[in-house]
Design a protein around this motif. Structure first.
Motif, PDB file in Angstrom:
ATOM      1  N   UNK A   1      46.328 -40.197 -75.506  1.00 44.57           N
ATOM      2  CA  UNK A   1      46.877 -41.213 -74.614  1.00 44.57           C
ATOM      3  C   UNK A   1      47.054 -40.690 -73.191  1.00 44.57           C
ATOM      4  N   UNK A   2      47.190 -39.379 -73.037  1.00 44.07           N
ATOM      5  CA  UNK A   2      47.226 -38.820 -71.676  1.00 44.07           C
ATOM      6  C   UNK A   2      45.897 -39.095 -70.969  1.00 44.07           C
ATOM      7  N   UNK A   3      44.796 -38.850 -71.671  1.00 45.45           N
ATOM      8  CA  UNK A   3      43.487 -39.097 -71.076  1.00 45.45           C
ATOM      9  C   UNK A   3      43.254 -40.586 -70.839  1.00 45.45           C
ATOM     10  N   UNK A   4      43.619 -41.411 -71.811  1.00 48.00           N
ATOM     11  CA  UNK A   4      43.381 -42.852 -71.690  1.00 48.00           C
ATOM     12  C   UNK A   4      44.349 -43.529 -70.726  1.00 48.00           C
ATOM     13  N   UNK A   5      45.354 -42.788 -70.257  1.00 47.22           N
ATOM     14  CA  UNK A   5      46.280 -43.387 -69.297  1.00 47.22           C
ATOM     15  C   UNK A   5      45.653 -43.539 -67.915  1.00 47.22           C
ATOM     16  N   UNK A   6      44.503 -42.891 -67.674  1.00 46.13           N
ATOM     17  CA  UNK A   6      43.851 -43.033 -66.365  1.00 46.13           C
ATOM     18  C   UNK A   6      43.503 -44.487 -66.057  1.00 46.13           C
ATOM     19  N   UNK A   7      42.923 -45.266 -66.978  1.00 42.45           N
ATOM     20  CA  UNK A   7      42.691 -46.682 -66.660  1.00 42.45           C
ATOM     21  C   UNK A   7      43.990 -47.458 -66.455  1.00 42.45           C
ATOM     22  N   UNK A   8      45.059 -47.043 -67.127  1.00 39.61           N
ATOM     23  CA  UNK A   8      46.328 -47.751 -66.994  1.00 39.61           C
ATOM     24  C   UNK A   8      46.971 -47.505 -65.629  1.00 39.61           C
TER      25      UNK A   8
END
Length: 307
Positions: A27-34
Motif C-alpha cells: 500500500x505504500x507503493x500504491x499510495x502514489x496514485x492516491x
C-alpha cells in the motif's frame, strides 16, 4: 521469544509479521496514485475515517482484559501519533516526492533501526551479526543517497525536483515505524490485537481531523474516479485494520528486535509493486543498495546455535 511457545505458534507469528509488512509495502507503493488524487492530509483523514467505520466493535474491552492504566493510555496515544499518524504523513509526502523503489530501499533499514531501539528501550541484546546488519543498512542508504536524481524518478509519474526531501521523509517514516514496533511490543502485554488496532486508528482519525476537514471543504470530490475510491477503501482497510492486527498478533510471541527483521518484506513488496505495477525501473545504484540491505537482513535473521 518465549522458549515455551510451540513451534506451530512461532510459525503462525512469523507468518502474521511477514504478511503484515508485505501489505504495508504494497500500500505504500500504491499510495502514489492516491497522493496524486487527494491532498496528503485529506487522504490520511479519509483513511482513518473509513477504517473507523469498519471496526467499531473492536473498541469493546474483552472480559478478561484489565482496565487501561494511565501508562497504557499514554502508550496507545504514542503508538498512534508516531506509528500511525506521523508514519502516514511522512510516508505519503515522501512517496509523492520520490519513487516507490527508492522508498523501498530506505525502508530496508527498518530491521536495524528496530534492533537499536529494542536495545535502548527494551534491553534486548544486539549480537555481532545484528551490528553487521546495521552497517549494511547504512551502506545501502548511503549508496541510494549518492545515486543520480533521475534514476529515482518513475516514468509513470511526475518528475520531482526534490527527491532528496522525499527520501528524507521516508527515513522519518522509518523512525516512526521503529517506534511503532517497540511501543507495540509493550502494548501487546496489556491489550488484545483488535483493540490496539481500533484505538490507535481512532486516535489517528482525531489527530488528522482538523487538517482533513479544512482540505475537505475545498476539495472537489466529484473529480475522483470510481477506481481511485476503490483503491482508497482498500488502502484504508489494509493500513488501519489488516496490517495492524496481523502485526500485533505476531508481536505477542516474538521479541521486538526479531519482529523488526520481518520489516524486510516491506521494501521488497514496495519495490515489486513499483516495478511491476507502477512501471518504475531499478537503477544500478538502487539495485546494489537493495542487495546490500537484503544481505544485512540475512545476517540479522540467520538462526544461531540453540542453547
Amino acid at each position: 521469544m518465549n522458549s515455551a511457545t510451540p513451534a506451530s505458534g512461532r510459525l503462525v507469528a512469523y507468518g502474521c509479521l511477514a504478511l503484515s509488512m508485505s501489505l504495508v509495502g504494497g500500500y505504500v507503493a500504491l499510495s502514489k496514485p492516491l497522493v496524486a488524487a487527494f491532498p496528503v492530509l485529506l487522504l490520511a483523514w479519509l483513511r482513518f475515517g473509513i477504517a473507523a467505520l469498519a471496526m467499531p466493535h473492536w473498541l469493546k474491552r474483552a472480559t478478561d482484559e484489565p482496565p487501561m492504566a494511565a501508562r497504557t493510555r499514554w502508550l496507545v496515544f504514542l503508538e498512534s501519533f508516531l506509528g500511525n499518524f506521523m508514519f502516514s504523513i511522512c510516508m505519503l509526502f515522501g512517496v509523492s516526492l520520490t519513487s516507490a523503489v527508492s522508498a523501498g530501499v530506505i525502508m530496508a533499514s527498518i530491521p536495524a533501526c528496530v534492533a537499536v531501539a529494542s536495545w535502548l528501550f527494551l534491553r534486548e541484546r544486539i549480537t555481532v551479526r545484528i551490528g553487521l546488519a546495521i552497517g549494511c543498512a547504512a551502506l545501502g542508504i548511503g549508496l541510494l543517497a549518492l545515486s543520480p536524481a533521475h534514476a529515482q524518478a518513475s516514468p509513470a509519474s511526475t518528475q520531482s525536483s526534490m527527491p532528496w526531501l522525499g527520501n528524507l521523509l521516508v527515513f522519518c517514516a522509518v523512525l516512526c515505524e521503529t517506534a511503532y514496533a517497540v511501543i507495540g511490543k509493550s502494548l501487546t502485554g496489556r491489550l488484545g490485537p483488535k483493540r490496539i488496532a481500533s484505538l490507535i486508528n481512532l486516535w489517528g482519525f482525531v489527530l488528522s481531523m482538523p487538517f482533513g476537514i479544512w482540505f475537505a471543504l475545498q476539495f472537489d470530490f466529484t473529480s475522483v474516479r470510481f477506481g481511485t475510491w476503490a483503491l482508497l477503501v482498500a488502502y484504508a482497510l489494509a493500513a488501519s485494520i489488516w496490517t495492524v492486527w496481523l502485526w500485533m498478533t505476531g508481536l505477542r510471541n516474538v521479541p521486538a528486535a526479531q519482529a523488526g527483521v520481518f520489516a524486510v518484506m516491506l521494501p521488497v513488496s514496495a519495490a515489486l509493486v513499483g516495478v511491476l505495477v507502477l512501471g518504475e525501473s531499478l537503477s544500478s545504484p538502487q539495485l546494489v543498495a537493495f542487495v546490500i540491505a537484503l544481505v544485512g537482513v540475512v545476517l540479522a535473521t540467520w538462526p544461531g546455535r540453540r542453547t
